[in-house]
Design a protein around this motif. Structure first.
Motif, PDB file in Angstrom:
ATOM      1  N   THR A 109       0.825  -1.206   0.000  1.00 54.44           N
ATOM      2  CA  THR A 109       0.000   0.000   0.000  1.00 54.44           C
ATOM      3  C   THR A 109       0.858   1.254   0.000  1.00 54.44           C
ATOM      4  O   THR A 109       0.486   2.273  -0.574  1.00 54.44           O
ATOM      5  N   GLU A 110       2.047   1.168   0.607  1.00 50.81           N
ATOM      6  CA  GLU A 110       2.927   2.344   0.670  1.00 50.81           C
ATOM      7  C   GLU A 110       3.372   2.793  -0.717  1.00 50.81           C
ATOM      8  O   GLU A 110       3.681   3.964  -0.927  1.00 50.81           O
ATOM      9  N   ARG A 111       3.382   1.885  -1.690  1.00 49.49           N
ATOM     10  CA  ARG A 111       3.801   2.243  -3.038  1.00 49.49           C
ATOM     11  C   ARG A 111       2.785   3.156  -3.730  1.00 49.49           C
ATOM     12  O   ARG A 111       3.120   3.881  -4.643  1.00 49.49           O
ATOM     13  N   ILE A 112       1.533   3.097  -3.330  1.00 48.98           N
ATOM     14  CA  ILE A 112       0.533   3.925  -3.988  1.00 48.98           C
ATOM     15  C   ILE A 112       0.034   5.066  -3.109  1.00 48.98           C
ATOM     16  O   ILE A 112      -0.712   5.919  -3.579  1.00 48.98           O
ATOM     17  N   TYR A 113       0.482   5.106  -1.857  1.00 52.58           N
ATOM     18  CA  TYR A 113      -0.044   6.118  -0.929  1.00 52.58           C
ATOM     19  C   TYR A 113       0.162   7.542  -1.450  1.00 52.58           C
ATOM     20  O   TYR A 113      -0.713   8.389  -1.338  1.00 52.58           O
ATOM     21  N   LYS A 114       1.325   7.803  -2.052  1.00 56.09           N
ATOM     22  CA  LYS A 114       1.602   9.149  -2.548  1.00 56.09           C
ATOM     23  C   LYS A 114       0.666   9.553  -3.682  1.00 56.09           C
ATOM     24  O   LYS A 114       0.498  10.728  -3.970  1.00 56.09           O
ATOM     25  N   PHE A 115       0.050   8.572  -4.335  1.00 53.04           N
ATOM     26  CA  PHE A 115      -0.818   8.867  -5.456  1.00 53.04           C
ATOM     27  C   PHE A 115      -2.277   9.078  -5.045  1.00 53.04           C
ATOM     28  O   PHE A 115      -3.128   9.346  -5.880  1.00 53.04           O
ATOM     29  N   ILE A 116      -2.544   8.964  -3.747  1.00 53.66           N
ATOM     30  CA  ILE A 116      -3.921   9.090  -3.286  1.00 53.66           C
ATOM     31  C   ILE A 116      -4.492  10.464  -3.607  1.00 53.66           C
ATOM     32  O   ILE A 116      -5.657  10.591  -3.965  1.00 53.66           O
ATOM     33  N   THR A 117      -3.656  11.507  -3.521  1.00 57.67           N
ATOM     34  CA  THR A 117      -4.156  12.848  -3.839  1.00 57.67           C
ATOM     35  C   THR A 117      -4.617  12.926  -5.297  1.00 57.67           C
ATOM     36  O   THR A 117      -5.505  13.707  -5.618  1.00 57.67           O
TER      37      THR A 117
END
Length: 198
Positions: A109-117
Motif C-alpha cells: 500500500t505504501e507504493r501507492i499512498y503518494k498517489f492518493i491525492t
C-alpha cells in the motif's frame, strides 16, 4: 508447431490473468516468445530495473515471487510494450493485474499512498492533478521551463482557446457519482487509512 506449443503453456497464474476482466480477450500471453521487444522499448526498463520480458517469463513459469518483486511497481502503463509485441501480448495489462492481486492481499500500500491525492482530485475536480509532492521532483527533472509552464498554464490555455479543464456543475457531480457507485471512493478511503497507519 511453435504456436501450438506456446499456446499449450499453462499455469495457474497465466489462467488467472487471462480470466481477469482487465485482460484483453485476445491477449497473447501464452504466445510470448521471449523476444525482448517489450523490454527494448520500455521507458521504465530504460530508467529502472523493471524488465517486462522477465516479468512475463515469471508469470509463464508460474513463479509466485513475481508478486513480491518491487520492480513491478515501476511500470508506467504507457502500453509501449503492447504496441511493439509481435504476438499481441500486453505486459502492461499483465502488470496491472499483478499489482491488483498484491493490493487485494493488502500488500504494498505504501507504493501507492503518494498517489492518493491524484484520486481525490478526480473526486473533487473531475480531473487527475499531479500530487504536489511530485512538483519539485518534476521541476528538477525538467528544469525551469516546467515551472514556467505550470505558472503560465491558464494563460496558455486561454491563448489556445481552450476552456477550463476542471469540471464544474453537473459534469463534476456525474463524475463523483460514477466514482462513488463504482466503489472508487470506498477503495480510495481504504488505501488512505492503510497509508496513514504506515
Amino acid at each position: 508447431m511453435i504456436k501450438k506449443e506456446m499456446d499449450s503453456c499453462s499455469s495457474d497464474l497465466v489462467e488467472e490473468i487471462k480470466k481477469d476482466y482487465r485482460a484483453s480477450a485476445d491477449i497473447g500471453l501464452k504466445r510470448c516468445m521471449q523476444c525482448g521487444m517489450c523490454t527494448s522499448n520500455c521507458p521504465a526498463a530504460r530508467h529502472s530495473s523493471y524488465d517486462p520480458r522477465e516479468m512475463v517469463k515469471m508469470v509463464l513459469d508460474d513463479n509466485p515471487e513475481i508478486l513480491e518483486n518491487p520492480d513491478i511497481w515501476n511500470c508506467f502503463y504507457c502500453y509501449t510494450c503492447q504496441s511493439n509485441c509481435p504476438v499481441n501480448n500486453s505486459p502492461s495489462q499483465v502488470n496491472q493485474i499483478l499489482r491488483q492481486k498484491v493490493l487485494q492481499k493488502g500488500g504494498k500500500t505504501e507504493r501507492i499512498y503518494k498517489f492518493i491525492t491524484y484520486g481525490y482530485s478526480f473526486m473533487e475536480f473531475g480531473v487527475g492533478l499531479i500530487p504536489t509532492d511530485f512538483f519539485e521532483i518534476r521541476a528538477n527533472d525538467f528544469g525551469e521551463k516546467y515551472r514556467e509552464f505550470k505558472d503560465e498554464l491558464e494563460d496558455i490555455r486561454e491563448e489556445l482557446g481552450l476552456g477550463e479543464y476542471i469540471l464544474t456543475g453537473e459534469d463534476q457531480e456525474e463524475v463523483k457519482n460514477i466514482l462513488t457507485e463504482s466503489g472508487f471512493k470506498k477503495r480510495l478511503k481504504k488505501f488512505k487509512e492503510a497509508g496513514e497507519s504506515l
